[in-house]
Design a protein around this motif. Structure first.
Motif, PDB file in Angstrom:
ATOM      1  N   LEU A  99       0.792  -1.244  -0.052  1.00  8.38           N
ATOM      2  CA  LEU A  99      -0.020  -0.013  -0.115  1.00  8.38           C
ATOM      3  C   LEU A  99       0.811   1.356   0.176  1.00  8.38           C
ATOM      4  N   LEU A 100       2.088   1.347   0.788  1.00  8.63           N
ATOM      5  CA  LEU A 100       2.837   2.584   0.766  1.00  8.63           C
ATOM      6  C   LEU A 100       3.317   2.640  -0.387  1.00  8.63           C
ATOM      7  N   MET A 101       3.559   1.409  -1.363  1.00  4.16           N
ATOM      8  CA  MET A 101       4.235   1.943  -2.543  1.00  4.16           C
ATOM      9  C   MET A 101       3.233   2.236  -3.467  1.00  4.16           C
ATOM     10  N   ALA A 102       1.958   1.994  -3.522  1.00  7.43           N
ATOM     11  CA  ALA A 102       0.903   1.905  -4.395  1.00  7.43           C
ATOM     12  C   ALA A 102       0.597   3.499  -3.992  1.00  7.43           C
ATOM     13  N   GLU A 103       0.510   3.933  -2.827  1.00  6.99           N
ATOM     14  CA  GLU A 103      -0.065   5.376  -2.693  1.00  6.99           C
ATOM     15  C   GLU A 103       1.056   6.248  -2.746  1.00  6.99           C
ATOM     16  N   ASP A 104       2.394   5.626  -2.884  1.00 15.46           N
ATOM     17  CA  ASP A 104       3.693   6.617  -3.174  1.00 15.46           C
ATOM     18  C   ASP A 104       3.988   7.515  -1.847  1.00 15.46           C
ATOM     19  N   ILE A 105       3.988   6.848  -0.774  1.00 13.10           N
ATOM     20  CA  ILE A 105       4.194   7.572   0.478  1.00 13.10           C
ATOM     21  C   ILE A 105       5.530   7.547   0.759  1.00 13.10           C
ATOM     22  N   PRO A 106       6.187   8.837   0.848  1.00 16.35           N
ATOM     23  CA  PRO A 106       7.614   9.121   0.978  1.00 16.35           C
ATOM     24  C   PRO A 106       8.279   8.493   2.466  1.00 16.35           C
ATOM     25  N   PRO A 107       9.333   8.118   2.273  1.00 12.40           N
ATOM     26  CA  PRO A 107       9.866   7.465   3.678  1.00 12.40           C
ATOM     27  C   PRO A 107      10.121   8.707   4.612  1.00 12.40           C
ATOM     28  N   ASP A 108      10.031   9.869   4.320  1.00 19.23           N
ATOM     29  CA  ASP A 108      10.091  10.964   5.487  1.00 19.23           C
ATOM     30  C   ASP A 108       8.874  10.885   6.356  1.00 19.23           C
ATOM     31  N   VAL A 109       7.693  10.593   5.765  1.00 21.27           N
ATOM     32  CA  VAL A 109       6.395  10.527   6.407  1.00 21.27           C
ATOM     33  C   VAL A 109       6.633   9.368   7.714  1.00 21.27           C
ATOM     34  N   LEU A 110       7.217   8.337   7.122  1.00 17.40           N
ATOM     35  CA  LEU A 110       7.449   7.269   8.098  1.00 17.40           C
ATOM     36  C   LEU A 110       8.046   7.563   9.217  1.00 17.40           C
ATOM     37  N   ARG A 111       9.061   8.435   9.184  1.00 21.57           N
ATOM     38  CA  ARG A 111       9.963   8.753  10.386  1.00 21.57           C
ATOM     39  C   ARG A 111       9.578  10.140  10.970  1.00 21.57           C
TER      40      ARG A 111
END
Length: 284
Positions: free
Chosen positions: A232-244
């Motif tokens: 889902l993260l890949m499909a929604e193109d969630i950037p890594p900085d959002v996760l940290r």
């Protein structure tokens, strides 16, 4: 024949040793571990790795050991006798083979999966002791003995919902699949998503293990849920900085529905976020 990791399954050294030991000893391999750690899929991968056919027996709460051997369909025979069907003169026409019969009579040595054995009645494992030990059983209706042409590789999974009888455990080779560490999990993710960016994997795993370590969590997310979440993260193109992000208002992971599967755990994270925001305001 030796089991090794496959293109789609990363097996630890301990797991490979357990599978190969069970094959050599010709004993059932009893696999336990958290839900979602790959217990069921292991049988598929063993069959693929060893070049064997797979026979699957998925156990339910209503499953009996007899169903794994065979069932006699007396109702169909009665109906056929009322209709004058000549099949009624041969009782073997009404014997329905079970999964153990299929495994015993297979022309090629198979892998037999008995999945989630602890779902059934407590007597279920004891009722299979003789058949799994001798690899044979007697069919009373036809007065024949069914013997295994070649002992199948038997893999039995359990989620620890019930204690299994000691007599059954003595006949098995046991292995507990520990939850993968971060390095092994990275390998698993890369197998499923070979084109994923390394930074996204790193941040996703850091957040995932942080979620699993939260005290009071009712259901910790599993490997399969991590893979769904990363997809889902890949499909929604969630950037890594959002996760940290360290924003107290963003303690709940994005797309958390793939990781948190009950309202108690969601509420737990909401309370943690509220307390973190209040603490930050107090420091300001």
């Amino acid at each position: 024949m030796r089991f090794e990791s496959t293109e789609s399954y990363i097996a630890t050294e301990d797991l490979k040793v357990a599978v190969n030991a069970a094959v050599v000893l010709e004993r059932p391999l009893l696999i336990k571990g958290e839900p979602g750690t790959g217990k069921t899929i292991l049988a598929h991968e063993v069959a693929q790795s060893l070049g064997m056919p797979l026979i699957e027996w998925h156990v339910k709460s209503t499953t009996t050991a007899q169903q794994g051997l065979y069932e006699y369909d007396a109702v169909r025979r009665l109906r056929d006798s009322q209709l004058g069907n000549d099949d009624v003169h041969d009782i073997s026409n009404y014997i329905v083979r079970g999964k153990l019969w299929d495994a015993f009579s297979n022309d090629v040595k198979p892998v037999l999966l008995i999945d989630e054995i602890d779902k059934a009645d407590i007597e279920f494992p004891n009722d299979l002791l003789l058949e799994l030990d001798r690899m044979e059983f007697f069919v009373y209706e036809t007065q024949e003995t069914v013997r295994a042409i070649d002992r199948p590789v038997v893999i039995i999974t359990s989620n620890n919902e019930k204690e299994l009888p000691d007599a059954f455990l003595r006949r098995c080779f046991f292995h507990y699949i520990s939850f993968p560490d971060q390095e092994t999990m990275k390998e698993i993710v890369n197998v499923h998503y070979p084109d994923i960016k390394g930074e996204l994997v790193r941040e996703a795993l850091n957040l995932f293990y942080d979620v699993r370590d939260v005290p009071g969590l009712k259901k910790r997310p599993s490997t399969s849920e991590l893979l769904d979440w990363i997809k889902l993260l890949m499909a929604e193109d969630i950037p890594p900085d959002v996760l940290r992000s360290k924003d107290p208002g963003k303690l709940i992971p994005p797309l958390y529905g793939a990781l948190l599967k009950n309202e108690q755990d969601v509420q737990l994270f909401e309370r943690l976020a509220f307390m973190s925001r209040r603490e930050q305001r107090g420091n300001d």
